[in-house]
Design a protein around this motif. Structure first.
Motif, PDB file in Angstrom:
ATOM      1  N   UNK A 131      44.773  41.031  -3.265  1.00 20.25           N
ATOM      2  CA  UNK A 131      45.930  40.981  -2.377  1.00 20.25           C
ATOM      3  C   UNK A 131      45.401  40.614  -0.991  1.00 20.25           C
ATOM      4  N   UNK A 132      45.597  39.362  -0.589  1.00 25.72           N
ATOM      5  CA  UNK A 132      45.125  38.947   0.730  1.00 25.72           C
ATOM      6  C   UNK A 132      46.295  38.966   1.696  1.00 25.72           C
ATOM      7  N   UNK A 133      46.604  37.865   2.344  1.00 21.98           N
ATOM      8  CA  UNK A 133      47.719  37.877   3.303  1.00 21.98           C
ATOM      9  C   UNK A 133      47.975  36.478   3.838  1.00 21.98           C
ATOM     10  N   UNK A 134      49.215  36.234   4.219  1.00 21.81           N
ATOM     11  CA  UNK A 134      49.549  34.989   4.891  1.00 21.81           C
ATOM     12  C   UNK A 134      48.808  34.866   6.213  1.00 21.81           C
ATOM     13  N   UNK A 135      48.285  35.986   6.703  1.00 21.33           N
ATOM     14  CA  UNK A 135      47.556  35.994   7.968  1.00 21.33           C
ATOM     15  C   UNK A 135      46.319  35.098   7.924  1.00 21.33           C
ATOM     16  N   UNK A 136      45.865  34.748   6.725  1.00 18.71           N
ATOM     17  CA  UNK A 136      44.723  33.834   6.626  1.00 18.71           C
ATOM     18  C   UNK A 136      45.064  32.443   7.149  1.00 18.71           C
ATOM     19  N   UNK A 137      46.347  32.170   7.337  1.00 15.29           N
ATOM     20  CA  UNK A 137      46.786  30.924   7.960  1.00 15.29           C
ATOM     21  C   UNK A 137      46.764  31.014   9.486  1.00 15.29           C
ATOM     22  N   UNK A 138      46.582  32.258   9.986  1.00 15.59           N
ATOM     23  CA  UNK A 138      46.566  32.480  11.420  1.00 15.59           C
ATOM     24  C   UNK A 138      47.735  33.322  11.893  1.00 15.59           C
ATOM     25  N   UNK A 139      47.450  34.343  12.683  1.00 18.18           N
ATOM     26  CA  UNK A 139      48.498  35.169  13.286  1.00 18.18           C
ATOM     27  C   UNK A 139      47.897  35.870  14.497  1.00 18.18           C
ATOM     28  N   UNK A 140      48.645  35.919  15.566  1.00 14.03           N
ATOM     29  CA  UNK A 140      48.140  36.565  16.773  1.00 14.03           C
ATOM     30  C   UNK A 140      47.926  38.062  16.539  1.00 14.03           C
ATOM     31  N   UNK A 141      47.013  38.642  17.278  1.00 13.97           N
ATOM     32  CA  UNK A 141      46.710  40.082  17.251  1.00 13.97           C
ATOM     33  C   UNK A 141      46.107  40.546  15.925  1.00 13.97           C
ATOM     34  N   UNK A 142      45.465  39.636  15.188  1.00 16.84           N
ATOM     35  CA  UNK A 142      44.948  40.025  13.862  1.00 16.84           C
ATOM     36  C   UNK A 142      43.485  39.589  13.657  1.00 16.84           C
ATOM     37  N   UNK A 143      42.665  39.658  14.689  1.00 17.56           N
ATOM     38  CA  UNK A 143      41.283  39.197  14.577  1.00 17.56           C
ATOM     39  C   UNK A 143      40.556  39.840  13.404  1.00 17.56           C
ATOM     40  N   UNK A 144      40.502  41.157  13.354  1.00 16.43           N
ATOM     41  CA  UNK A 144      39.722  41.836  12.326  1.00 16.43           C
ATOM     42  C   UNK A 144      40.420  41.824  10.968  1.00 16.43           C
ATOM     43  N   UNK A 145      41.730  41.983  10.966  1.00 18.47           N
ATOM     44  CA  UNK A 145      42.468  41.958   9.704  1.00 18.47           C
ATOM     45  C   UNK A 145      42.350  40.593   9.040  1.00 18.47           C
ATOM     46  N   UNK A 146      42.535  39.528   9.831  1.00 19.59           N
ATOM     47  CA  UNK A 146      42.428  38.193   9.252  1.00 19.59           C
ATOM     48  C   UNK A 146      41.005  37.902   8.799  1.00 19.59           C
ATOM     49  N   UNK A 147      40.023  38.441   9.508  1.00 19.17           N
ATOM     50  CA  UNK A 147      38.628  38.271   9.096  1.00 19.17           C
ATOM     51  C   UNK A 147      38.386  38.897   7.735  1.00 19.17           C
TER      52      UNK A 147
END
Length: 241
Positions: A131-147
């Motif tokens: 279970x990953x996330x759409x955040x892998x496409x980029x989202x503000x305020x998500x440096x560590x989560x997207x990493x």
């Protein structure tokens, strides 16, 4: 052993509530015996008998919980779902949060696979879904989560190549935005940024845990044995364009 005759035991990390709970319920409906690993008791009473209460950021405790599950036989479906978000704009990112996020969002996926893949090989195949996330496409305020989610998504493609000869598929579902308590905790309802997220969904609605579970069910199905290394965005179209 054919794919259709694989033992129907599944592990869902972080399956006590929200998206994880939706996944666990769906797999149960699909005929899997579901073992939830979570720091909290599952909200659904039907999942509690096989649940293991464990802090998945603790590798020793996680190992013990997985070894207990394996006493019931090999696990041929692993859903790496557990994760936390620590929203912060770039200038406010704390490196002290790096270990906390990586040790929960990423490390349990590796540890669980290391313990469960041998049984999948013996059984003749298996399924791993991240279970990953759409955040892998980029989202503000998500440096560590997207990493952390980007690392999982990339790692899944490597595993797909390495485990393919064993009949083990490795795929990802990338949700967002899904109406869960976790979403609202990290995206305040009254914030204009949150309103913009919701209004931008092409399908005109927020997703549900059941929407994510549908994609997981597809990847976990024995008939999905020729699909590996893929990511499906369960996002109402927000990842398009």
């Amino acid at each position: 052993m054919t794919q259709s005759s694989l033992p129907r035991h599944a592990v869902v990390t972080g399956g006590a509530h929200n998206i994880g709970l939706g996944i666990a319920r769906r797999l149960q409906e699909d005929g899997w015996r579901v073992f939830v690993l979570d720091i909290q008791e599952p909200e659904d009473a039907t999942l509690r008998a096989d649940a293991q209460l464990v802090d998945l950021s603790d590798p020793v405790a996680t190992t013990a919980a997985l070894e207990h599950v394996l006493k019931n036989g090999p696990v041929t479906c692993l859903i790496n779902n557990v994760g936390i978000v620590k929203p912060a704009p770039f200038d406010a990112v704390e490196l002290s949060d790096f270990d906390r996020i990586m040790h929960l969002n990423l490390r349990p996926s590796i540890l669980a696979a290391k313990l469960l893949v041998p049984g999948m090989r013996t059984a003749g195949g298996g399924r791993i879904v991240m279970n990953t996330s759409r955040v892998t496409k980029g989202k503000i305020d998500r440096t560590l989560y997207s990493a952390s989610k980007g690392a999982i998504q990339s790692m899944a493609r490597t595993w797909a190549l390495e485990l393919a000869r064993d009949g083990i598929t490795v795929n990802c579902v990338a949700p967002g935005p899904i109406a869960t308590s976790a979403f609202w905790e990290n995206n305040p309802k009254d914030a204009p940024e949150t309103r913009a997220i919701v209004d931008a969904v092409p399908m005109g609605r927020m997703g549900t845990p059941e929407d994510v579970a549908q994609a997981v069910s597809f990847f976990a199905d024995p008939r999905s044995s020729f699909i590996t290394g893929q990511t499906v965005f369960v996002c109402g179209g927000t990842a398009v364009g």
